[in-house]
Design a protein around this motif. Structure first.
Motif, PDB file in Angstrom:
ATOM      1  N   UNK A 150      36.656  50.917  12.875  1.00  0.00           N
ATOM      2  CA  UNK A 150      35.666  51.663  13.652  1.00  0.00           C
ATOM      3  C   UNK A 150      36.160  51.850  15.084  1.00  0.00           C
ATOM      4  N   UNK A 151      35.383  52.603  15.848  1.00  0.00           N
ATOM      5  CA  UNK A 151      35.659  52.765  17.271  1.00  0.00           C
ATOM      6  C   UNK A 151      34.771  51.860  18.119  1.00  0.00           C
ATOM      7  N   UNK A 152      34.079  50.930  17.479  1.00  0.00           N
ATOM      8  CA  UNK A 152      33.193  50.012  18.198  1.00  0.00           C
ATOM      9  C   UNK A 152      34.024  49.129  19.137  1.00  0.00           C
ATOM     10  N   UNK A 153      33.664  49.025  20.400  1.00  0.00           N
ATOM     11  CA  UNK A 153      34.423  48.182  21.319  1.00  0.00           C
ATOM     12  C   UNK A 153      34.159  46.699  21.068  1.00  0.00           C
ATOM     13  N   UNK A 154      35.198  45.972  20.713  1.00  0.00           N
ATOM     14  CA  UNK A 154      35.110  44.522  20.510  1.00  0.00           C
ATOM     15  C   UNK A 154      36.269  43.872  21.256  1.00  0.00           C
ATOM     16  N   UNK A 155      36.163  42.589  21.587  1.00  0.00           N
ATOM     17  CA  UNK A 155      37.271  41.922  22.258  1.00  0.00           C
ATOM     18  C   UNK A 155      38.543  41.967  21.413  1.00  0.00           C
ATOM     19  N   UNK A 156      39.669  42.236  22.057  1.00  0.00           N
ATOM     20  CA  UNK A 156      40.952  42.216  21.352  1.00  0.00           C
ATOM     21  C   UNK A 156      41.350  40.766  21.098  1.00  0.00           C
ATOM     22  N   UNK A 157      41.629  40.457  19.844  1.00  0.00           N
ATOM     23  CA  UNK A 157      42.027  39.102  19.479  1.00  0.00           C
ATOM     24  C   UNK A 157      43.520  38.941  19.759  1.00  0.00           C
ATOM     25  N   UNK A 158      43.862  38.005  20.613  1.00  0.00           N
ATOM     26  CA  UNK A 158      45.259  37.756  20.949  1.00  0.00           C
ATOM     27  C   UNK A 158      45.882  36.784  19.954  1.00  0.00           C
ATOM     28  N   UNK A 159      45.177  35.708  19.659  1.00  0.00           N
ATOM     29  CA  UNK A 159      45.635  34.775  18.621  1.00  0.00           C
ATOM     30  C   UNK A 159      44.485  33.865  18.234  1.00  0.00           C
ATOM     31  N   UNK A 160      44.638  33.200  17.118  1.00  0.00           N
ATOM     32  CA  UNK A 160      43.677  32.203  16.660  1.00  0.00           C
ATOM     33  C   UNK A 160      44.466  31.058  16.046  1.00  0.00           C
ATOM     34  N   UNK A 161      44.022  29.828  16.281  1.00  0.00           N
ATOM     35  CA  UNK A 161      44.765  28.677  15.774  1.00  0.00           C
ATOM     36  C   UNK A 161      43.830  27.481  15.612  1.00  0.00           C
ATOM     37  N   UNK A 162      44.289  26.524  14.831  1.00  0.00           N
ATOM     38  CA  UNK A 162      43.546  25.287  14.628  1.00  0.00           C
ATOM     39  C   UNK A 162      44.316  24.136  15.262  1.00  0.00           C
ATOM     40  N   UNK A 163      43.621  23.316  16.031  1.00  0.00           N
ATOM     41  CA  UNK A 163      44.227  22.168  16.697  1.00  0.00           C
ATOM     42  C   UNK A 163      43.243  21.008  16.636  1.00  0.00           C
ATOM     43  N   UNK A 164      43.716  19.870  16.121  1.00  0.00           N
ATOM     44  CA  UNK A 164      42.861  18.682  15.994  1.00  0.00           C
ATOM     45  C   UNK A 164      41.571  19.012  15.248  1.00  0.00           C
TER      46      UNK A 164
END
Length: 217
Positions: free
Chosen positions: A8-22
Motif C-alpha cells: 500500500x501507500x500507507x505511511x508507516x515507519x521504515x523498519x531498519x532491522x529486527x532482532x532477538x537479544x536475551x
C-alpha cells in the motif's frame, strides 16, 4: 509494517532491522515526525477535520483491498498467531491466540468455546449472540487499533499510522468494533469513527455483548 509498506501507500515507519537479544525482540525503525491526530482536535476547524478523516478513510480502504490469502484463515500477516491485550488472558504469553482455520473457530475462541444448546438456560441475549456469531464475513486485513493515538499528522496531512501489533486477517467487522474500544485519552474519537470506517452497528452490538459476558482486560 513491511507487509503494509510493500502493498500500500500507507505511511508507516521504515523498519531498519529486527532482532532477538536475551529472549526479547527489538525493532529498530524510522522515527516519523508528527503529532497524534488527537492533539488539538477539539480546536481544529471542521474543514481541517474533514480533510484528515477523508485521507484516513482512503488509506484504510486501500489496506482493506489487499487480496486475502486463500482459505478463511484468521491469522497475522505472516500466517501465525495474533496479539491483542484487550482480549481475555491469564498471562502475557496467553494474550497470543490463533491462528484459526476459519471465522467460526475464531468466534468459538472469543466466547470460550461455548456453543448454542437449546437445552441450556442461557440468557436470551447470549443465545442471540451465539446465533449472530454463526454468520459469515469476508476476511480483511485489519490494523485492529485505529485509535487517535496511533495516527500521526502534520498540518492537514497524515504522515504515519503506527502500532501494528494487533493487525492481521480478521472478519471484516473487526476493524470497526476494535476502533470503538477507545481509552480515556481519546474518548472524543468515538464521534469520528463512522466518518472513516463503514458503520456496522449490528456487529458493534454483537461485540459489546461478547465484552459484557466474556470479558476484556
Amino acid at each position: 509494517m513491511r507487509f503494509i509498506s510493500e502493498r500500500t501507500s500507507i505511511p508507516v515507519p521504515r523498519v531498519i532491522c529486527a532482532f532477538t537479544h536475551c529472549q526479547k525482540t527489538y525493532i529498530l525503525m524510522e522515527r516519523i515526525k508528527g503529532d497524534m491526530i488527537g492533539v488539538g482536535w477539539v480546536r481544529r476547524d471542521e474543514e481541517s477535520k474533514a480533510k484528515l478523516l477523508s485521507k484516513l478513510k482512503s488509506m484504510i480502504q486501500e489496506m482493506r483491498e489487499i487480496p486475502a490469502p486463500e482459505g478463511t484463515k484468521i491469522a497475522s500477516a505472516d500466517g501465525g498467531s495474533m496479539f491483542d491485550c484487550r482480549l481475555p488472558g491469564t498471562s502475557f504469553k496467553m494474550l497470543r491466540f490463533g491462528p484459526f482455520n476459519g471465522i467460526q473457530d475464531f468466534h468459538r475462541h472469543l466466547r470460550s468455546g461455548i456453543e448454542f444448546d437449546p437445552t441450556c438456560t442461557f440468557d436470551p441475549e447470549i443465545q442471540e449472540f451465539i446465533t449472530q456469531h454463526g454468520k459469515s464475513w469476508p476476511l480483511k486485513f485489519t490494523h485492529g487499533d485505529l485509535s487517535s493515538l496511533n495516527i500521526l499528522i502534520r498540518g492537514d496531512d497524515i504522515v504515519g499510522i503506527i502500532d501494528w501489533e494487533t493487525s492481521g486477517w480478521y472478519p471484516s467487522y473487526w476493524e470497526y468494533t476494535t476502533a470503538y474500544q477507545v481509552n480515556p485519552q481519546n474518548s472524543f474519537w468515538v464521534n469520528e469513527i463512522d466518518k472513516f470506517l463503514l458503520p456496522m452497528p449490528e456487529e458493534l452490538a454483537m461485540e459489546r455483548t461478547r465484552q459484557k459476558y466474556f470479558g476484556v482486560i
